[in-house]
Design a protein around this motif. Structure first.
Motif, PDB file in Angstrom:
ATOM      1  N   TYR A 107      17.578  26.555  14.421  1.00 54.63           N
ATOM      2  CA  TYR A 107      18.382  25.338  14.542  1.00 54.63           C
ATOM      3  C   TYR A 107      17.511  24.091  14.494  1.00 54.63           C
ATOM      4  N   ALA A 108      18.163  22.963  14.235  1.00 52.57           N
ATOM      5  CA  ALA A 108      17.508  21.656  14.299  1.00 52.57           C
ATOM      6  C   ALA A 108      18.424  20.701  15.055  1.00 52.57           C
ATOM      7  N   VAL A 109      17.854  19.726  15.718  1.00 48.81           N
ATOM      8  CA  VAL A 109      18.617  18.723  16.474  1.00 48.81           C
ATOM      9  C   VAL A 109      18.366  17.354  15.832  1.00 48.81           C
ATOM     10  N   LEU A 110      19.448  16.646  15.512  1.00 45.66           N
ATOM     11  CA  LEU A 110      19.303  15.327  14.884  1.00 45.66           C
ATOM     12  C   LEU A 110      18.712  14.321  15.869  1.00 45.66           C
TER      13      LEU A 110
ATOM     14  N   TYR B  50      19.848  26.742  24.216  1.00 45.10           N
ATOM     15  CA  TYR B  50      20.108  27.735  23.180  1.00 45.10           C
ATOM     16  C   TYR B  50      19.119  27.646  22.020  1.00 45.10           C
ATOM     17  N   THR B  51      18.833  26.435  21.575  1.00 41.82           N
ATOM     18  CA  THR B  51      17.977  26.303  20.391  1.00 41.82           C
ATOM     19  C   THR B  51      16.543  26.756  20.654  1.00 41.82           C
ATOM     20  N   THR B  52      16.069  26.584  21.880  1.00 41.77           N
ATOM     21  CA  THR B  52      14.707  27.041  22.181  1.00 41.77           C
ATOM     22  C   THR B  52      14.632  28.562  22.257  1.00 41.77           C
ATOM     23  N   LYS B  53      15.762  29.218  22.455  1.00 45.16           N
ATOM     24  CA  LYS B  53      15.778  30.678  22.499  1.00 45.16           C
ATOM     25  C   LYS B  53      15.677  31.279  21.105  1.00 45.16           C
ATOM     26  N   LYS B  54      16.020  30.483  20.076  1.00 43.26           N
ATOM     27  CA  LYS B  54      15.938  30.966  18.703  1.00 43.26           C
ATOM     28  C   LYS B  54      15.149  29.959  17.863  1.00 43.26           C
TER      29      LYS B  54
ATOM     30  N   THR C 104      21.918  23.871  11.490  1.00 44.92           N
ATOM     31  CA  THR C 104      20.968  24.925  11.149  1.00 44.92           C
ATOM     32  C   THR C 104      19.697  24.292  10.578  1.00 44.92           C
ATOM     33  N   ALA C 105      18.608  25.015  10.676  1.00 43.76           N
ATOM     34  CA  ALA C 105      17.319  24.481  10.223  1.00 43.76           C
ATOM     35  C   ALA C 105      17.337  24.128   8.737  1.00 43.76           C
TER      36      ALA C 105
END
Length: 267
Positions: free
Chosen positions: A213-216, A205-209, A134-135
């Motif tokens: 979210y964050a990606v390591l 998925y993360t670009t839709k919200k 999560t962000a």
């Protein structure tokens, strides 16, 4: 000289020579060439129908996705009907070997254990196993996963990627889910600390919200996708490989990739 006896001997000699000549073996005919395997008239594709953007159902329930479009294009070039059959992805090898499907085509990672049971085309896509949090998460690196609950999709290559990594020993739990959608819901709800997932899926998925979210920066390794068939189905493998090669050469694969990813990421 006795004439009748002479005639009898001559007749016997003639009969012997004819018999001996009759026993000569005719030269063996050259072996006929093996017939060319007939092109398949129908290809049943096994897939996880909850794996966007590779294969999933849209708001109308229709199957769509990058791999769906690739498979349709390949089948069209083979002059074959294509049927998409949702399966339990955790039992994909059994579905294939049991001949309930002809092909596994849905973000299938090429691994050495799988190559013992499945024949693969050459890779058509490169992928990484990314870590999604999560962000607001304090997790910024793989080392921060120590003592945390990390989710993966059961039967996916994410399981093997995490388990073979040194970080796996420090996890509190590696929790397995039937699909990544449910895992992301648990991540948002705080029941998971992180999710390890195929990059093509995670980024979708993360670009839709945005902002959720964050990606390591660190990940659990790079892998390659291929199309899988039964090891003895060499004819189908060869035809699929040719279709894929042609699609890469004439730009069809690049066009499909651009539609789903905004650029050509096909290998």
């Amino acid at each position: 000289m006795n004439a009748p006896r002479t005639l009898l001997v001559a007749a016997l000699l003639s009969s012997f020579m004819l018999t001996a000549c009759g026993k000569k073996e005719a030269p063996s005919a050259a072996a006929a060439p093996a017939p060319t395997p007939a092109a398949p008239t129908k290809i049943v594709v096994g897939l996880d129908d909850n794996f966007p953007p590779m294969g999933f159902r849209d708001e109308k329930g229709a199957l769509v996705g990058f791999d769906i479009d690739l498979a349709r294009e390949a089948a069209k070039r083979l002059g074959a009907e294509v049927e998409f059959k949702p399966i339990d992805w955790n039992a994909k090898e059994a579905e294939l070997s049991g001949q309930r499907v002809d092909v596994l085509w849905n973000g299938l990672t090429i691994t050495e254990p799988r190559k013992e049971k499945i024949a693969f085309t050459t890779p058509y896509l490169e992928n990484r196993q990314i870590v999604v949090v999560t962000a607001a998460s304090p997790i910024k690196a793989k080392a921060d996963l120590a003592g945390k609950v990390v989710g993966v999709q059961e039967g996916s290559s994410a399981v093997e990627a995490v388990e073979k990594d040194a970080a796996a020993k420090s996890l509190k739990e590696l929790k397995k889910f039937g699909d990544n959608v449910t895992a992301l819901m648990d991540l948002s709800a705080g029941r998971l600390d992180a999710l390890v997932v195929d990059e093509v899926v995670g980024r979708y998925y993360t670009t839709k919200k945005p902002g959720e979210y964050a990606v390591l920066d660190e990940h659990f390794g790079t892998e390659e996708y291929g199309v899988g068939v039964r090891k003895d189905d060499t004819a189908l493998l060869g035809k699929l490989q040719q279709a894929m090669d042609d699609m890469k050469k004439d730009g069809a694969a690049a066009r499909i990739s651009t539609q789903w990813f905004g650029k050509d990421i096909v290998k």
